[in-house]
Design an enzyme around this catalytic site. Structure first.
Site, PDB file in Angstrom:
ATOM      1  N   GLN A  98       0.841  -1.189   0.000  1.00  0.00           N
ATOM      2  CA  GLN A  98       0.000   0.000   0.000  1.00  0.00           C
ATOM      3  C   GLN A  98       0.883   1.248   0.000  1.00  0.00           C
ATOM      4  O   GLN A  98       1.739   1.426   0.872  1.00  0.00           O
ATOM      5  CB  GLN A  98      -0.920   0.049   1.217  1.00  0.00           C
ATOM      6  CG  GLN A  98      -1.932   1.194   1.114  1.00  0.00           C
ATOM      7  CD  GLN A  98      -2.741   1.390   2.364  1.00  0.00           C
ATOM      8  OE1 GLN A  98      -2.205   1.811   3.390  1.00  0.00           O
ATOM      9  NE2 GLN A  98      -4.045   1.092   2.290  1.00  0.00           N
ATOM     10  N   TYR A 179      -6.030  10.626   4.312  1.00  0.00           N
ATOM     11  CA  TYR A 179      -4.691  10.923   3.803  1.00  0.00           C
ATOM     12  C   TYR A 179      -4.760  11.721   2.494  1.00  0.00           C
ATOM     13  O   TYR A 179      -5.826  12.152   2.076  1.00  0.00           O
ATOM     14  CB  TYR A 179      -3.881   9.640   3.715  1.00  0.00           C
ATOM     15  CG  TYR A 179      -3.775   8.976   5.072  1.00  0.00           C
ATOM     16  CD1 TYR A 179      -3.115   9.625   6.119  1.00  0.00           C
ATOM     17  CD2 TYR A 179      -4.390   7.750   5.338  1.00  0.00           C
ATOM     18  CE1 TYR A 179      -3.056   9.056   7.387  1.00  0.00           C
ATOM     19  CE2 TYR A 179      -4.330   7.179   6.597  1.00  0.00           C
ATOM     20  CZ  TYR A 179      -3.663   7.838   7.623  1.00  0.00           C
ATOM     21  OH  TYR A 179      -3.620   7.280   8.880  1.00  0.00           O
ATOM     22  N   ARG A 226      -7.573   2.082  -2.696  1.00  0.00           N
ATOM     23  CA  ARG A 226      -8.493   2.039  -1.558  1.00  0.00           C
ATOM     24  C   ARG A 226      -9.219   3.376  -1.441  1.00  0.00           C
ATOM     25  O   ARG A 226      -8.603   4.440  -1.518  1.00  0.00           O
ATOM     26  CB  ARG A 226      -7.734   1.761  -0.259  1.00  0.00           C
ATOM     27  CG  ARG A 226      -8.669   1.434   0.912  1.00  0.00           C
ATOM     28  CD  ARG A 226      -7.913   1.226   2.208  1.00  0.00           C
ATOM     29  NE  ARG A 226      -8.614   0.283   3.066  1.00  0.00           N
ATOM     30  CZ  ARG A 226      -8.513   0.258   4.389  1.00  0.00           C
ATOM     31  NH1 ARG A 226      -7.727   1.116   5.022  1.00  0.00           N
ATOM     32  NH2 ARG A 226      -9.182  -0.629   5.103  1.00  0.00           N
ATOM     33  N   ARG A 311      -8.041  -6.657  12.419  1.00  0.00           N
ATOM     34  CA  ARG A 311      -7.559  -7.117  13.738  1.00  0.00           C
ATOM     35  C   ARG A 311      -7.493  -8.630  13.862  1.00  0.00           C
ATOM     36  O   ARG A 311      -6.595  -9.155  14.515  1.00  0.00           O
ATOM     37  CB  ARG A 311      -8.452  -6.567  14.855  1.00  0.00           C
ATOM     38  CG  ARG A 311      -8.185  -5.125  15.200  1.00  0.00           C
ATOM     39  CD  ARG A 311      -8.765  -4.802  16.561  1.00  0.00           C
ATOM     40  NE  ARG A 311      -8.621  -3.393  16.861  1.00  0.00           N
ATOM     41  CZ  ARG A 311      -8.780  -2.871  18.086  1.00  0.00           C
ATOM     42  NH1 ARG A 311      -9.083  -3.664  19.085  1.00  0.00           N
ATOM     43  NH2 ARG A 311      -8.639  -1.585  18.290  1.00  0.00           N
TER      44      ARG A 311
END
Length: 359
Positions: A98, A179, A226, A311
């Protein structure tokens, strides 16, 4: 859950299952962005996922955001990442990197050059971030000039080439979660008056041009992106035309033939169905707070082709095997998420290890 364990393709890859490891920041790099010797072990442990997606990795010095986050913009970083790709491939896995430019979410103390962060416009995120001196507010960013914008696009192109040189199977462009690319999309962070701001076609332009540059460099079959429509992270807000912006963006990205779009989804299934209808390639959908028993529903209902896991993957290197057999899962320890070192990183036991310990 049978649908999750059927093979599929992604670009030029054959995936043995429809589970991906989602990108998760773990901050196990040096201050200058070189992944530590633990990183190859961590990713190789999880190679049974159909696809691994690394943590956000800076495409340039300006793109560095957090303490001890990795980069892919110099020879030392490339060499360290080669060890990761080699280790994953030795275990039969497939891995995308990524590419994440933090934009206004960065702090000078967390970068190698200690300059102020950059962003579409000089608007502060007003967020707290951790630095070597402790928690601090994100500073006012410098607005990118048009020449800076073109250089940043080229930085992504070069970073993608570096990732492939390091042996990765492809790259995921981070256009989500507060971002830089997401900042261009958001109406409250982008008040530019040039061709990169204003109406939705302009706010989407930077994302499309980054995706095109990367796809031209390494191939669309090695390129994913993404997105996080409606997710208000990093102080961002899509604005009243947000849904229409994402419908337009996905339609334009579809023309590039990218390997996948990865949606970080927070509940507007109507929009998700619209994006699914506009997208011809593989769709990855990460849902917030999804219960384990519902993990296969999006694939079963045709809303997704692949399901990224966060997670659960962090705490269970053999998550695929545990899910398939119905075995209990390890619990993640949040105190070790960003702590550095092996604890809570490469020491979560597999079923086989747990059985051996009991025996």
């Amino acid at each position: 859950m049978t649908a999750l364990f059927t093979p599929t393709t992604l670009g030029n890859l054959n995936l043995p299952n429809r589970l991906a490891m989602a990108p998760m920041a773990r901050l196990r790099a040096s201050a200058d962005g070189i992944p530590s010797s633990l990183v190859p072990v961590y990713y190789a442990q999880r190679a049974s996922f159909g696809l691994l997606i690394t943590e956000g990795t800076a495409p340039s010095e300006d793109g560095q955001g957090y303490m001890n986050s990795p980069g892919i913009y110099n020879d030392e970083q490339i060499a360290a990442w080669k060890k990761v790709a080699t280790a994953v491939h030795a275990e039969g896995g497939r891995i995308f990197m990524q590419l994440m430019h933090a934009g206004r979410m960065a702090h000078p103390e967390n970068t190698v050059h200690h300059r102020d962060p950059v962003a579409p416009s000089a608007i502060s995120a007003n967020q707290t971030t951790f630095t070597p001196s402790g928690p601090q507010q994100t500073p006012m960013p410098r607005a990118l000039s048009r020449e800076d914008v073109l250089q940043t696009i080229d930085d992504h192109r070069t970073a993608a080439r570096n990732a492939i040189e390091a042996g990765f199977d492809g790259v995921e462009i981070h256009g989500a979660n507060g971002y830089l690319i997401n900042q261009f999309l958001a109406s409250n962070a982008n008040i530019r008056t040039d061709e990169y701001g204003g109406r939705i076609e302009n706010r989407a332009r930077f994302a499309i041009e980054v995706a095109k540059a990367v796809a031209d460099e390494v191939g669309p079959e090695r390129t994913g992106i993404r997105l996080s429509p409606g997710v208000e992270l990093g102080g961002l807000n899509d604005g009243p035309d947000g849904d229409e912006l994402y419908r337009y963006l996905v339609s334009e990205l579809d023309k590039l033939g990218l390997a996948y779009v990865h949606i970080h989804h927070y509940g507007n299934d109507g929009l998700l169905r619209d994006l699914r209808a506009r997208w011809s390639q593989k769709l990855l959908v990460t849902r917030a707070n999804r219960p384990l028993e519902d993990i296969a529903k999006d694939v079963e209902n045709g809303l997704a082709d692949i399901v990224p896991v966060a997670r659960w993957a962090l705490a269970n290197p053999d998550f695929v095997e545990r899910l398939q057999s119905g075995a209990a899962l390890n619990e993640a320890d949040p105190s070790t998420f960003y702590s550095g070192g092996a604890k809570g990183y490469i020491d979560y036991p597999t079923l086989q290890q747990a059985s051996s310990a009991v025996a």
